[in-house]
Write a protein that holds these residues in place. Structure first.
Motif, PDB file in Angstrom:
ATOM      1  N   PHE A 429       0.792  -1.224   0.000  1.00 26.12           N
ATOM      2  CA  PHE A 429       0.000   0.000   0.000  1.00 26.12           C
ATOM      3  C   PHE A 429       0.829   1.282   0.000  1.00 26.12           C
ATOM      4  N   LEU A 430       2.145   1.176   0.210  1.00 27.09           N
ATOM      5  CA  LEU A 430       2.997   2.365   0.268  1.00 27.09           C
ATOM      6  C   LEU A 430       4.012   2.345  -0.870  1.00 27.09           C
ATOM      7  N   THR A 431       4.218   3.482  -1.500  1.00 28.42           N
ATOM      8  CA  THR A 431       5.133   3.575  -2.637  1.00 28.42           C
ATOM      9  C   THR A 431       6.532   3.889  -2.137  1.00 28.42           C
ATOM     10  N   GLN A 432       7.431   2.910  -2.176  1.00 25.61           N
ATOM     11  CA  GLN A 432       8.779   3.122  -1.653  1.00 25.61           C
ATOM     12  C   GLN A 432       9.867   2.506  -2.530  1.00 25.61           C
ATOM     13  N   GLY A 433       9.543   2.222  -3.790  1.00 32.45           N
ATOM     14  CA  GLY A 433      10.543   1.628  -4.676  1.00 32.45           C
ATOM     15  C   GLY A 433      11.683   2.565  -5.001  1.00 32.45           C
ATOM     16  N   PHE A 434      11.430   3.869  -4.959  1.00 29.70           N
ATOM     17  CA  PHE A 434      12.463   4.852  -5.284  1.00 29.70           C
ATOM     18  C   PHE A 434      12.662   5.823  -4.136  1.00 29.70           C
ATOM     19  N   ASN A 435      12.365   5.342  -2.918  1.00 30.60           N
ATOM     20  CA  ASN A 435      12.532   6.156  -1.726  1.00 30.60           C
ATOM     21  C   ASN A 435      13.545   5.490  -0.796  1.00 30.60           C
ATOM     22  N   TRP A 436      13.857   6.142   0.320  1.00 33.56           N
ATOM     23  CA  TRP A 436      14.974   5.750   1.173  1.00 33.56           C
ATOM     24  C   TRP A 436      14.888   4.381   1.852  1.00 33.56           C
ATOM     25  N   PRO A 437      13.748   3.929   2.417  1.00 36.86           N
ATOM     26  CA  PRO A 437      13.769   2.776   3.326  1.00 36.86           C
ATOM     27  C   PRO A 437      14.455   1.533   2.803  1.00 36.86           C
ATOM     28  N   ILE A 438      14.056   1.044   1.637  1.00 35.61           N
ATOM     29  CA  ILE A 438      14.632  -0.197   1.109  1.00 35.61           C
ATOM     30  C   ILE A 438      16.136  -0.047   0.905  1.00 35.61           C
ATOM     31  N   TYR A 439      16.563   1.117   0.473  1.00 39.83           N
ATOM     32  CA  TYR A 439      17.980   1.327   0.173  1.00 39.83           C
ATOM     33  C   TYR A 439      18.812   1.445   1.451  1.00 39.83           C
ATOM     34  N   ILE A 440      18.263   2.103   2.476  1.00 36.74           N
ATOM     35  CA  ILE A 440      18.965   2.153   3.766  1.00 36.74           C
ATOM     36  C   ILE A 440      19.104   0.740   4.328  1.00 36.74           C
ATOM     37  N   LEU A 441      18.010  -0.026   4.257  1.00 37.55           N
ATOM     38  CA  LEU A 441      18.062  -1.405   4.751  1.00 37.55           C
ATOM     39  C   LEU A 441      19.054  -2.243   3.944  1.00 37.55           C
ATOM     40  N   ALA A 442      19.096  -2.038   2.634  1.00 36.62           N
ATOM     41  CA  ALA A 442      20.059  -2.762   1.799  1.00 36.62           C
ATOM     42  C   ALA A 442      21.489  -2.459   2.244  1.00 36.62           C
ATOM     43  N   ALA A 443      21.760  -1.176   2.489  1.00 38.34           N
ATOM     44  CA  ALA A 443      23.102  -0.780   2.938  1.00 38.34           C
ATOM     45  C   ALA A 443      23.439  -1.405   4.281  1.00 38.34           C
ATOM     46  N   LEU A 444      22.461  -1.405   5.201  1.00 36.26           N
ATOM     47  CA  LEU A 444      22.714  -1.961   6.525  1.00 36.26           C
ATOM     48  C   LEU A 444      22.841  -3.481   6.492  1.00 36.26           C
ATOM     49  N   VAL A 445      22.114  -4.133   5.582  1.00 37.55           N
ATOM     50  CA  VAL A 445      22.278  -5.586   5.420  1.00 37.55           C
ATOM     51  C   VAL A 445      23.730  -5.900   5.058  1.00 37.55           C
ATOM     52  N   VAL A 446      24.265  -5.184   4.081  1.00 37.44           N
ATOM     53  CA  VAL A 446      25.657  -5.400   3.661  1.00 37.44           C
ATOM     54  C   VAL A 446      26.612  -5.081   4.800  1.00 37.44           C
ATOM     55  N   ALA A 447      26.397  -3.945   5.456  1.00 36.37           N
ATOM     56  CA  ALA A 447      27.312  -3.513   6.518  1.00 36.37           C
ATOM     57  C   ALA A 447      27.312  -4.489   7.693  1.00 36.37           C
ATOM     58  N   VAL A 448      26.128  -4.895   8.125  1.00 41.50           N
ATOM     59  CA  VAL A 448      26.037  -5.814   9.271  1.00 41.50           C
ATOM     60  C   VAL A 448      26.575  -7.193   8.899  1.00 41.50           C
ATOM     61  N   THR A 449      26.336  -7.625   7.670  1.00 40.21           N
ATOM     62  CA  THR A 449      26.877  -8.914   7.218  1.00 40.21           C
ATOM     63  C   THR A 449      28.395  -8.907   7.273  1.00 40.21           C
ATOM     64  N   LYS A 450      29.009  -7.843   6.773  1.00 38.66           N
ATOM     65  CA  LYS A 450      30.470  -7.744   6.797  1.00 38.66           C
ATOM     66  C   LYS A 450      30.999  -7.659   8.229  1.00 38.66           C
ATOM     67  N   THR A 451      30.332  -6.859   9.053  1.00 41.98           N
ATOM     68  CA  THR A 451      30.761  -6.725  10.449  1.00 41.98           C
ATOM     69  C   THR A 451      30.600  -8.044  11.189  1.00 41.98           C
ATOM     70  N   CYS A 452      29.516  -8.743  10.896  1.00 46.42           N
ATOM     71  CA  CYS A 452      29.274 -10.049  11.519  1.00 46.42           C
ATOM     72  C   CYS A 452      30.352 -11.054  11.118  1.00 46.42           C
ATOM     73  N   GLU A 453      30.726 -11.054   9.841  1.00 42.16           N
ATOM     74  CA  GLU A 453      31.778 -11.960   9.375  1.00 42.16           C
ATOM     75  C   GLU A 453      33.089 -11.714  10.116  1.00 42.16           C
ATOM     76  N   ILE A 454      33.420 -10.439  10.296  1.00 44.13           N
ATOM     77  CA  ILE A 454      34.654 -10.087  11.025  1.00 44.13           C
ATOM     78  C   ILE A 454      34.567 -10.576  12.466  1.00 44.13           C
ATOM     79  N   ALA A 455      33.410 -10.310  13.112  1.00 42.21           N
ATOM     80  CA  ALA A 455      33.231 -10.712  14.510  1.00 42.21           C
ATOM     81  C   ALA A 455      33.276 -12.237  14.666  1.00 42.21           C
ATOM     82  N   LEU A 456      32.640 -12.962  13.746  1.00 43.14           N
ATOM     83  CA  LEU A 456      32.644 -14.433  13.813  1.00 43.14           C
ATOM     84  C   LEU A 456      34.045 -14.996  13.600  1.00 43.14           C
TER      85      LEU A 456
END
Length: 478
Positions: A429-456
């Motif tokens: 119901f919300l138009t967010q394909g070209f807005n911030w949320p998905i892209y911020i989450l995408a960036a944080l997915v990558v960042a947390v994945t890399k940080t997690c790999e280092i920590a593990l």
């Protein structure tokens, strides 16, 4: 030998910079001998030095101001042009850190590949769009910044401390927006249809649309819940989540947005799924909570899409007409779509039902379909699938060692996975394909994945060291 050469080059650069700065200041003093500019130059130099050496902070605050529209929530800040200065500082700091000092190392991953492919499709769509001026304006003013900052966040966030700061900053920013929304609701300021809360509608803010406001408010809920339920975090971190959750909850309800409510239910559902073993109990709670939320939110009282519409949900029918128009746009333009930000202006030509007004698509998926075609939607969905798999894999890995790993990583892994699911559900119901949320989450997915790999890896190395020490001690004892 190479180390000596590098050291010599570094010292030469420092001497050259010092001499050049001295000559520059001396030249200005010769023509304008006044102490005021010396003080100003000193302050600016310190600000520039901080900006160049703290790119993460500058980029994060740019994202917060751009997405949460803080300068519009608090109009006193509007004339200061803070987002403009933060964007200039972000670009300068990134160029300095990546291109000159090379303190930040670049990398590539699958998420970046799909993101880049989608960007290429969007750019091609801009070139062939039905209204090129509209597409270029949106790309130039908004979309390129979103893409650039997506890569920037993914590359810059590397430590648990930065992750913890990001969680708190997004939660606090969302709570500030929520407080203003609640004040507007209680004061009857800027209400749409007499009941739906907005912010800054009088001067054309993006938050003047209750659906867009719901999207902004819904986004930090997963971060706030993660802060509250991660018991390993310090008490003051959890207190931020404890205070923010009811504020955001109330504010989303005040928007009376179906998408916002569905997204919020999905976020809480993901946390419940991880903690409630009985799926029957969880489903029962979800159904009861959903019904209660829609009653409390007063959806039936809405002028658009409420019970007042003679038994016909015109809001829902309007969405169906818009989605049909989006599908026809994609059929007519399967490779490029009608172009970025072009759905609204093309609605008249493709809609089966014309009521005298153009309408927004109110759907992430149909919006992407209309504006980038079937090819764009395929790549976009592929990106979402990759993000979900990566976020789920990271959360699973972190949960296995949650007592050993930094709690900020565990909290962020929960928040990002729940936020992704909530964003996807609300995307109906919300138009967010070209807005911030998905892209911020995408960036944080990558960042947390890399940080997690280092920590593990660090945990694995420590475990091996401990095993070696134990084996050595056992051999000595024998």
């Amino acid at each position: 030998m190479n180390m000596n050469n590098a050291s010599l080059q570094s010292k030469t650069l420092q001497w050259f910079t010092a001499i050049a700065c001295s000559l520059f200041i001396g030249g200005i003093w010769h023509f304008y001998p006044h102490p005021s500019w010396i003080i100003s130059l000193s302050v600016l130099s310190l600000a520039a030095l901080y900006t160049l050496n703290r790119p993460f902070i500058i980029v994060l605050f740019f994202v917060i101001f751009s997405f949460f529209r803080i300068h519009e929530v608090f109009p006193q800040l509007y004339s200061l042009k803070i987002p403009l200065f933060l964007s200039l500082g972000s670009l300068t700091a990134l160029i300095w850190q990546v291109g000159i000092t090379r303190q930040i190392k670049l990398f590539w991953c699958k998420e970046f590949t799909f993101l880049t492919l989608f960007l290429v499709i969007v750019i091609v769509g801009v070139i062939f769009s039905s209204n090129r001026l509209l597409a270029i304006e949106y790309f130039k003013n908004i979309y390129w910044k979103i893409i650039l900052m997506t890569f920037a966040i993914a590359i810059l966030v590397r430590t648990p401390q930065q992750i913890a700061f990001t969680l708190k900053a997004i939660t606090i920013a969302g709570a500030l927006v929520g407080i203003v929304a609640i004040q507007n609701k209680l004061g009857g300021i800027g209400l749409i249809e007499g009941t739906r809360v907005t912010i800054g509608r009088e001067f054309g803010s993006m938050l003047g649309d209750p659906n867009d406001l719901a999207l902004v408010l819904m986004f930090p809920i997963s971060f706030a819940v993660a802060l509250l339920v991660t018991h390993q975090l310090p008490w003051h971190h959890r207190m931020i989540g404890f205070i923010a959750i009811p504020i955001l909850f109330w504010a989303v309800i005040a928007t009376q947005s179906r998408g916002g409510l569905l997204g919020m239910i999905a976020v809480f559902g993901i946390y419940g799924l991880q903690r409630i073993k009985s799926k029957v109990l969880l489903m029962t709670i979800a159904v009861m909570a959903s019904g209660a939320l829609f009653v409390v939110a007063g959806i039936s009282e809405r002028v658009s899409g409420g019970a007042a519409e003679a038994g016909i949900d015109a809001s829902a029918m309007g969405r169906l007409y818009a989605w049909e128009a989006a599908f026809k746009m994609a059929v007519n333009n399967p490779i490029t779509g009608v172009g970025l930000d072009n759905f609204y202006s093309n609605y008249f030509y493709y809609s089966p039902h014309w009521d005298g007004l153009n309408h927004a698509v109110h759907s992430t998926w149909f919006g992407v379909l209309a504006e980038t075609g079937f090819l764009g939607l395929s790549v976009f969905i592929s990106l979402i699938v990759v993000l979900i798999k990566s976020a789920n894999r990271t959360l699973t890995s972190v949960k296995a060692v949650k007592d050993e790993i930094n709690p900020a990583i565990y909290a962020s892994a929960q928040a990002i996975f729940a936020g992704l699911i909530g964003t996807i559900v609300s995307g109906t119901f919300l138009t967010q394909g070209f807005n911030w949320p998905i892209y911020i989450l995408a960036a944080l997915v990558v960042a947390v994945t890399k940080t997690c790999e280092i920590a593990l890896n660090e945990i694995e190395i420590d475990t091996r060291k401990s095993e070696i020490q134990n084996d050595s001690q056992n051999e000595k004892n024998q």
